[in-house]
Motif scaffolding. Structure first.
Motif, PDB file in Angstrom:
ATOM      1  N   ILE A   1       7.226  11.552  -4.310  1.00 14.56           N
ATOM      2  CA  ILE A   1       7.380  10.179  -3.809  1.00 14.56           C
ATOM      3  C   ILE A   1       6.512   9.980  -2.571  1.00 14.56           C
ATOM      4  O   ILE A   1       5.844   8.955  -2.424  1.00 14.56           O
ATOM      5  CB  ILE A   1       8.865   9.867  -3.520  1.00 14.56           C
ATOM      6  N   ALA A   2       6.501  10.971  -1.681  1.00 12.77           N
ATOM      7  CA  ALA A   2       5.680  10.875  -0.467  1.00 12.77           C
ATOM      8  C   ALA A   2       4.201  10.747  -0.832  1.00 12.77           C
ATOM      9  O   ALA A   2       3.467   9.955  -0.225  1.00 12.77           O
ATOM     10  CB  ALA A   2       5.908  12.087   0.427  1.00 12.77           C
ATOM     11  N   ALA A   3       3.761  11.495  -1.829  1.00 17.79           N
ATOM     12  CA  ALA A   3       2.362  11.412  -2.267  1.00 17.79           C
ATOM     13  C   ALA A   3       2.047  10.036  -2.840  1.00 17.79           C
ATOM     14  O   ALA A   3       0.970   9.481  -2.588  1.00 17.79           O
ATOM     15  CB  ALA A   3       2.064  12.500  -3.300  1.00 17.79           C
TER      16      ALA A   3
ATOM     17  N   ALA B   1      -0.609   7.315  -1.424  1.00 13.14           N
ATOM     18  CA  ALA B   1      -1.632   6.718  -2.293  1.00 13.14           C
ATOM     19  C   ALA B   1      -1.596   5.190  -2.189  1.00 13.14           C
ATOM     20  O   ALA B   1      -2.653   4.537  -2.166  1.00 13.14           O
ATOM     21  CB  ALA B   1      -1.416   7.156  -3.742  1.00 13.14           C
ATOM     22  N   LYS B   2      -0.405   4.617  -2.087  1.00 15.85           N
ATOM     23  CA  LYS B   2      -0.286   3.167  -1.948  1.00 15.85           C
ATOM     24  C   LYS B   2      -0.803   2.700  -0.589  1.00 15.85           C
ATOM     25  O   LYS B   2      -1.430   1.637  -0.492  1.00 15.85           O
ATOM     26  CB  LYS B   2       1.163   2.726  -2.157  1.00 15.85           C
ATOM     27  N   VAL B   3      -0.573   3.500   0.444  1.00 10.28           N
ATOM     28  CA  VAL B   3      -1.101   3.174   1.765  1.00 10.28           C
ATOM     29  C   VAL B   3      -2.632   3.157   1.712  1.00 10.28           C
ATOM     30  O   VAL B   3      -3.272   2.240   2.238  1.00 10.28           O
ATOM     31  CB  VAL B   3      -0.593   4.174   2.826  1.00 10.28           C
ATOM     32  N   ASP B   4      -3.212   4.166   1.075  1.00  8.30           N
ATOM     33  CA  ASP B   4      -4.673   4.216   0.929  1.00  8.30           C
ATOM     34  C   ASP B   4      -5.197   3.039   0.114  1.00  8.30           C
ATOM     35  O   ASP B   4      -6.210   2.432   0.464  1.00  8.30           O
ATOM     36  CB  ASP B   4      -5.111   5.537   0.272  1.00  8.30           C
ATOM     37  N   ALA B   5      -4.495   2.700  -0.963  1.00 14.67           N
ATOM     38  CA  ALA B   5      -4.911   1.563  -1.795  1.00 14.67           C
ATOM     39  C   ALA B   5      -4.841   0.268  -1.001  1.00 14.67           C
ATOM     40  O   ALA B   5      -5.725  -0.597  -1.122  1.00 14.67           O
ATOM     41  CB  ALA B   5      -4.024   1.476  -3.039  1.00 14.67           C
ATOM     42  N   LEU B   6      -3.825   0.125  -0.165  1.00 10.16           N
ATOM     43  CA  LEU B   6      -3.695  -1.064   0.668  1.00 10.16           C
ATOM     44  C   LEU B   6      -4.847  -1.152   1.670  1.00 10.16           C
ATOM     45  O   LEU B   6      -5.419  -2.230   1.873  1.00 10.16           O
ATOM     46  CB  LEU B   6      -2.350  -1.061   1.395  1.00 10.16           C
ATOM     47  N   LYS B   7      -5.209  -0.037   2.282  1.00 13.52           N
ATOM     48  CA  LYS B   7      -6.340  -0.030   3.217  1.00 13.52           C
ATOM     49  C   LYS B   7      -7.627  -0.450   2.513  1.00 13.52           C
ATOM     50  O   LYS B   7      -8.418  -1.214   3.057  1.00 13.52           O
ATOM     51  CB  LYS B   7      -6.512   1.352   3.845  1.00 13.52           C
ATOM     52  N   GLN B   8      -7.837   0.052   1.298  1.00 12.57           N
ATOM     53  CA  GLN B   8      -9.028  -0.319   0.530  1.00 12.57           C
ATOM     54  C   GLN B   8      -9.000  -1.803   0.187  1.00 12.57           C
ATOM     55  O   GLN B   8     -10.024  -2.487   0.263  1.00 12.57           O
ATOM     56  CB  GLN B   8      -9.137   0.527  -0.738  1.00 12.57           C
ATOM     57  N   ALA B   9      -7.841  -2.301  -0.195  1.00 12.97           N
ATOM     58  CA  ALA B   9      -7.719  -3.724  -0.539  1.00 12.97           C
ATOM     59  C   ALA B   9      -7.981  -4.600   0.686  1.00 12.97           C
ATOM     60  O   ALA B   9      -8.658  -5.630   0.581  1.00 12.97           O
ATOM     61  CB  ALA B   9      -6.334  -4.012  -1.123  1.00 12.97           C
ATOM     62  N   GLU B  10      -7.469  -4.192   1.830  1.00 12.69           N
ATOM     63  CA  GLU B  10      -7.708  -4.953   3.056  1.00 12.69           C
ATOM     64  C   GLU B  10      -9.186  -4.961   3.417  1.00 12.69           C
ATOM     65  O   GLU B  10      -9.720  -5.992   3.850  1.00 12.69           O
ATOM     66  CB  GLU B  10      -6.868  -4.390   4.203  1.00 12.69           C
TER      67      GLU B  10
ATOM     68  N   ILE C   1       7.518   7.904   7.233  1.00 10.63           N
ATOM     69  CA  ILE C   1       8.341   8.884   6.525  1.00 10.63           C
ATOM     70  C   ILE C   1       7.539   9.730   5.547  1.00 10.63           C
ATOM     71  O   ILE C   1       7.844  10.909   5.336  1.00 10.63           O
ATOM     72  CB  ILE C   1       9.558   8.206   5.840  1.00 10.63           C
ATOM     73  N   GLU C   2       6.478   9.175   4.974  1.00  9.04           N
ATOM     74  CA  GLU C   2       5.658   9.963   4.040  1.00  9.04           C
ATOM     75  C   GLU C   2       4.925  11.091   4.748  1.00  9.04           C
ATOM     76  O   GLU C   2       4.528  12.081   4.120  1.00  9.04           O
ATOM     77  CB  GLU C   2       4.681   9.065   3.268  1.00  9.04           C
ATOM     78  N   LYS C   3       4.732  10.968   6.053  1.00  7.90           N
ATOM     79  CA  LYS C   3       4.107  12.043   6.839  1.00  7.90           C
ATOM     80  C   LYS C   3       5.148  13.072   7.273  1.00  7.90           C
ATOM     81  O   LYS C   3       4.847  14.245   7.432  1.00  7.90           O
ATOM     82  CB  LYS C   3       3.417  11.469   8.088  1.00  7.90           C
TER      83      LYS C   3
END
Length: 82
Positions: free
Chosen positions: A23-25, A29-38, A6-8
């Protein structure tokens, strides 16, 4: 539900307002942070595996197998004590 996250999708909506874009931004940002954390978790697991390998090599250099097995058995007994 849309086939894309939905953010896309949100920025392509007709006359989308700033609250939705904000909210989408934040979601992106949370998706990117999750990828970095993984990626960090993967890096930490590799480092842990290498550290354990090094520790085992050092232990094997200083102790014979029977001493290591005895210590391992003692560790197991401690683990199951109340």
């Amino acid at each position: 539900m849309p086939s894309n996250p939905i953010e896309k999708v949100a920025p392509y909506l007709y006359e989308v307002g700033d609250p939705i874009l904000s909210i989408a931004a934040r979601v992106e940002a949370k998706v990117d942070a999750l990828k970095q954390a993984e990626a960090e978790v993967v890096r930490c697991r590799r480092a842990l595996k290498e550290s354990r390998r090094l520790l085992l090599a050092c232990v094997k250099h200083s102790y014979v197998d029977s001493e290591i097995e005895t210590a391992d058995a003692m560790c197991n007994r401690q683990k199951y004590r109340p």
